[in-house]
Design a protein around this motif. Structure first.
Motif, PDB file in Angstrom:
ATOM      1  N   ASP A  62       0.805  -1.289  -0.107  1.00 46.04           N
ATOM      2  CA  ASP A  62      -0.014  -0.123  -0.008  1.00 46.04           C
ATOM      3  C   ASP A  62       0.938   1.245  -0.051  1.00 46.04           C
ATOM      4  OD1 ASP A  62       0.688  -1.093   2.516  1.00 46.04           O
ATOM      5  OD2 ASP A  62      -0.803   0.098   3.402  1.00 46.04           O
ATOM      6  N   LEU A  63       1.913   1.142   0.757  1.00 47.44           N
ATOM      7  CA  LEU A  63       3.032   2.404   0.743  1.00 47.44           C
ATOM      8  C   LEU A  63       3.464   2.405  -0.692  1.00 47.44           C
ATOM      9  CD1 LEU A  63       4.500   2.390   4.353  1.00 47.44           C
ATOM     10  CD2 LEU A  63       2.570   3.593   3.331  1.00 47.44           C
ATOM     11  N   VAL A  64       3.894   1.343  -1.415  1.00 44.30           N
ATOM     12  CA  VAL A  64       4.421   1.641  -2.553  1.00 44.30           C
ATOM     13  C   VAL A  64       3.539   2.255  -3.662  1.00 44.30           C
ATOM     14  CG1 VAL A  64       5.142   0.119  -4.585  1.00 44.30           C
ATOM     15  CG2 VAL A  64       5.853  -0.705  -2.625  1.00 44.30           C
ATOM     16  N   ALA A  65       2.165   2.003  -3.294  1.00 46.69           N
ATOM     17  CA  ALA A  65       1.232   2.660  -4.304  1.00 46.69           C
ATOM     18  C   ALA A  65       1.081   4.137  -4.099  1.00 46.69           C
ATOM     19  CB  ALA A  65       0.041   1.902  -4.291  1.00 46.69           C
ATOM     20  N   ARG A  66       1.134   4.291  -2.652  1.00 45.00           N
ATOM     21  CA  ARG A  66       0.902   5.819  -2.402  1.00 45.00           C
ATOM     22  C   ARG A  66       2.130   6.431  -2.798  1.00 45.00           C
ATOM     23  NH1 ARG A  66      -0.812   5.361   3.742  1.00 45.00           N
ATOM     24  NH2 ARG A  66      -1.382   7.601   3.435  1.00 45.00           N
ATOM     25  N   LYS A  67       3.260   6.065  -2.691  1.00 39.91           N
ATOM     26  CA  LYS A  67       4.475   6.534  -2.966  1.00 39.91           C
ATOM     27  C   LYS A  67       4.602   6.788  -4.349  1.00 39.91           C
ATOM     28  CE  LYS A  67       9.514   6.839  -2.522  1.00 39.91           C
ATOM     29  NZ  LYS A  67      10.814   6.387  -2.094  1.00 39.91           N
ATOM     30  N   LEU A  68       4.101   5.719  -5.285  1.00 43.32           N
ATOM     31  CA  LEU A  68       3.930   6.109  -6.706  1.00 43.32           C
ATOM     32  C   LEU A  68       3.077   7.282  -7.108  1.00 43.32           C
ATOM     33  CD1 LEU A  68       4.467   4.585  -9.598  1.00 43.32           C
ATOM     34  CD2 LEU A  68       2.510   3.487  -9.261  1.00 43.32           C
ATOM     35  N   ILE A  69       1.877   7.382  -6.478  1.00 44.68           N
ATOM     36  CA  ILE A  69       1.298   8.487  -6.816  1.00 44.68           C
ATOM     37  C   ILE A  69       1.825   9.620  -6.215  1.00 44.68           C
ATOM     38  CG2 ILE A  69      -0.994   9.543  -5.961  1.00 44.68           C
ATOM     39  CD1 ILE A  69      -2.329   6.973  -6.111  1.00 44.68           C
ATOM     40  N   ARG A  70       2.445   9.674  -5.232  1.00 43.02           N
ATOM     41  CA  ARG A  70       2.846  10.982  -4.598  1.00 43.02           C
ATOM     42  C   ARG A  70       4.120  11.839  -5.412  1.00 43.02           C
ATOM     43  NH1 ARG A  70       1.820  11.123   1.824  1.00 43.02           N
ATOM     44  NH2 ARG A  70      -0.431  10.030   1.668  1.00 43.02           N
TER      45      ARG A  70
END
Ligand SMILES: [Mg+2]
Length: 332
Positions: free
Chosen positions: A63-71
């Motif tokens: 979930d943090l990988v996904a959020r970092k990708l967006i951010r």
């Protein structure tokens, strides 16, 4: 154990709900999305890829990988003064990816799609024998002709950064099990900054008409400032003492002065670096309050070329391009 999830089931179950808020996404049921750009606005587009083992740690929470990708992408839009509204995802998942990993990854996407009021409007998912590779394209809007660019710095401008600098690079060390002389609280705070950037999505659009040149700090303050200077045909002076550090980063540097080089040249900060004329200072301090963002003046734009970093005695701090070799005459 899991079998390779079916692409269409993946899209329908995990990704289509993230498209619901944007009609032009057509529910992810067509070949392409339709983007609306209101009159008088420009589309701002950016893309960033992340590879497991290169841009994030292979066992980082999905979930943090996904959020970092967006951010990391929203950070680039913020640097342009753009308001984000949509993203496209191209994902190459390893053949042995589990449904649990994908579900948690999609939950991370959902969390940030909602918190930044954007939509996933399309993309592609494929299977790869190589490492997990993710590419996200982000779309934002800005008033036509008003986007913040790297090339507009002028001699005499003051140089500003948002937030604190160096936490991303120190956070990578902490996330890899380093910095063990630091308190667990500080290590956790730094690792969190590495894994979950805070793009300046509120501040960026507010800087339109106030900042002159801007970019985000993703590859290290000194290197990125060098890019801004080259684009503008100017030089810059940074006063190392003024560069804002978090409590955790201050503790690291207090214990080991050589870490100041990591702070100044390390990546993954995702703060905004911008220039503004001196008379913009009061307005910037007001914006800082209104967006609940710390803004710090760290130097100025000069005639000439290149970035000079000065210590508190006004002596030039020598910084190698990668890592550090000499700092105030100390050997490597
Ligand atoms: Mg950038």
């Amino acid at each position: 154990m899991s079998t390779q999830p079916d692409e269409f089931a993946l899209i329908a179950e995990l990704f289509a709900p993230l498209a619901a808020s944007y009609p032009g996404a057509l529910g992810l049921t067509d070949d392409a999305a339709l983007l609306e750009v209101p009159d008088g606005q420009q589309l701002v587009v950016t893309v960033d890829a992340m590879v497991a083992g290169v841009h994030f740690l292979p066992d980082d929470p999905p979930d943090l990988v996904a959020r970092k990708l967006i951010r990391v992408n929203l950070s680039d839009l913020a640097a342009k003064g753009a308001v984000p509204f949509a993203v496209l995802l191209a994902a190459s998942f390893p053949t042995d990816v589990s449904m649990a990993w994908l579900t948690t990854f999609a939950a991370g996407l959902k969390q940030d799609v909602e918190s930044y009021a954007i939509a996933l409007i399309g993309g592609d998912t494929v299977s790869t024998p190589g490492p997990l590779t993710l590419s996200l394209t982000a779309f934002g809007r800005v008033e036509a002709g008003r986007a913040l660019l790297r090339r507009h710095a002028q001699v005499g401008d003051r140089l500003w950064v948002s937030g604190t600098i160096g936490d991303g690079a120190l956070g990578l060390l902490a996330a890899q099990g380093g910095l063990l002389d630091l308190s667990a609280e500080h290590r956790d705070a730094l690792a969190d900054r590495y894994r979950l950037p805070r793009p300046r999505s509120l501040l960026g659009p507010r800087l339109v008409g106030v900042a002159r040149a801007a970019m985000d700090v993703s590859d290290g303050l000194v290197q990125d400032l060098g890019h801004l200077c080259r684009a503008s045909g100017v030089g810059a002076v940074v006063e190392a003492d003024k560069v804002p550090l978090s409590a955790a980063a201050r503790a690291v540097v207090a214990a080991d002065q050589s870490r100041l080089a990591t702070v100044l040249t390390g990546g993954d900060d995702y703060e905004l670096l911008f220039t503004a004329p001196r008379e913009g200072t009061d307005l910037l301090l007001t914006l800082a309050r209104e967006t609940d963002t710390s803004l710090t003046e760290i130097g100025c734009i000069t005639a000439g070329t290149g970035v000079t970093v000065l210590d508190r005695d006004g002596q030039a701090v020598l910084l190698p391009r990668q890592g550090w070799r000499h700092f105030r005459g100390e050997p490597a």
